[in-house]
Design an enzyme around this catalytic site. Structure first.
Site, PDB file in Angstrom:
ATOM      1  CG  ASP A 188      -1.938   1.309   1.336  1.00 27.75           C
ATOM      2  OD1 ASP A 188      -1.956   2.049   0.344  1.00 27.75           O
ATOM      3  OD2 ASP A 188      -2.744   1.301   2.170  1.00 27.75           O
ATOM      4  CE  LYS A 262      -8.867   2.083   4.616  1.00 28.40           C
ATOM      5  NZ  LYS A 262      -7.722   3.143   4.514  1.00 28.40           N
ATOM      6  N   GLY A 290      -8.844  -0.817   6.865  1.00 34.39           N
ATOM      7  CA  GLY A 290      -9.091  -0.483   8.333  1.00 34.39           C
ATOM      8  C   GLY A 290      -8.480   0.890   8.498  1.00 34.39           C
TER       9      GLY A 290
END
Ligand code: OSB
Ligand code: MG
Length: 368
Positions: A188, A262, A290
């Site tokens: 990421d 999300k 998250g």
């Protein structure tokens, strides 16, 4: 349903270790807990905006303003029957999805408690537990990184996400890949590259990654499309997907092959579900991202991730990956097989540890 009072708690909670990403490092994570009262019931929602505008423009400060000056007073003045109702009433507040999502979650919890129905049942999820992974921040050096990955594997995590940034990408990932050839591994970048600098990531394409998450800017669907054409590894979008419309456009444009959902980023659980439904129909895999949530947000993410289209492990780790003590009485633990159980009680299925809540509250406001 009429809500008679909302109490806001601005929380600052120490993380067990610093979490470093391409946009900065946090040792203390902030959020806003919303506590709503209605007809003798108490419900909770978590607004995931952190203290700094690094991941998104929203902060605990802007969310406090939008919630206390606009969204909550409006909510207290009307009758709300559903999260959909709430979304319709909130359209005049432009943007600020995390503020909206926190309040919407509080409404879900209240409705679930009123009806004696768990969040998982309310949204049509299935199963006892969901598959999860761990998101590992940028470490001091490669040996610390390998140590960290090894530690999480010993804990039982079977999927690892590595944060990357320019200068801390190909070598870091290659070292982990060589040490753990079969590990489910993904990266990421949190928007740290542009079309030029991203060329340095080409070697990642040979490392059997599950995906490369958000390499380019948040507002740049088109360049992600250009990039996906040159990568066989699926590109996953996180920051770029702020709504169902963005999700549809990204898929029509072939800007990604996977979407990270999300609820906070997209303005609420209802919106996250709508993105899931769209992707499920189109056979696009999704997974639950998250935001270092407390047990409140974590409970919601677990329920969400039990929808059928969540075919990849979520960034939903056990409580002890984040906090020494949490504001919920429930502590989430990792099961053998890298899964976490979904709460079964009405609404979110959690209760608050008021002592811990008080300890980490930096400001509080009661709105009636
Ligand atoms: O980009 O997914 C992200 C945490 C804060 C902000 C953005 C991100 C993250 C994570 C952590 O990757 C996921 C987690 O809660 O474990
Ligand atoms: Mg991300």
């Amino acid at each position: 349903m009429r809500i008679s009072q909302v109490t806001m708690y601005h929380l600052r909670m120490p993380l067990l270790g610093a979490f470093k990403t391409s946009f900065g490092s946090t040792l203390e994570r902030e959020c806003i807990l919303l506590e709503g009262f209605s007809e003798g019931l108490v419900g909770y929602g978590e607004c995931v905006a952190d203290w700094d505008p690094g991941y998104s423009y929203e902060t605990s400060g802007t969310a406090w303003h939008i919630l206390s000056d606009f969204l909550i007073p409006e909510m207290l003045s009307i009758n709300l029957e559903s999260p959909q109702d709430f979304q319709e009433r909130a359209t005049h507040v432009r943007g600020h999805p995390m503020a909206k999502a926190g309040l919407e979650l509080m409404l879900w919890d209240l409705i679930g408690k009123r009806d004696g129905c768990s969040l998982q049942d309310m949204i049509g999820g299935a199963g006892e537990s969901v598959q999860v992974g761990v998101s590992i921040g940028i470490q001091e050096d490669i040996s610390k990184l390998l140590e960290s990955v090894e530690g999480y594997l010993e804990n039982g995590y079977r999927r690892v996400k590595l944060k990357i940034m320019p200068g801390r990408d190909v070598k870091d990932v290659l070292s982990v890949r060589q040490a753990f050839p079969d590990l489910m591994l993904q990266v990421d970048a949190n928007s740290a590259y542009d079309l030029d600098s991203v060329k340095s990531l080409i070697p990642l394409d040979g490392m059997e990654l599950l995906m490369i998450e958000q390499p380019l800017a948040e507002d740049d669907l088109w360049d992600h499309r250009q990039l996906q054409k040159n990568f066989s590894t699926p590109i996953c979008l996180d920051e770029s997907i702020g709504s169902v419309r963005h999700a549809r456009q990204a898929l029509e444009m072939e800007a990604c092959k996977v979407i990270n959902i999300k609820p906070g980023r997209v303005g609420g659980l209802s919106q996250g579900i709508a993105i899931h439904d769209l992707c499920y129909q189109l056979n696009i895999p999704v997974w639950c991202g998250g935001m270092l949530e407390t047990g409140v947000g974590r409970a919601a993410n677990l329920a969400l991730a039990s929808l059928p289209g969540f075919s990849l492990p979520g960034d939903i780790s056990a409580t002890d990956r984040y906090y020494a003590e949490d504001i919920t009485q429930e502590i989430f633990e990792l099961n053998p097989g890298s899964s976490i159980d979904i709460p079964k009680g009405p609404g979110l299925g959690i209760s608050i540890n008021t002592q811990v809540l008080e300890k980490y509250t930096v400001r509080k406001k009661i709105i009636t």
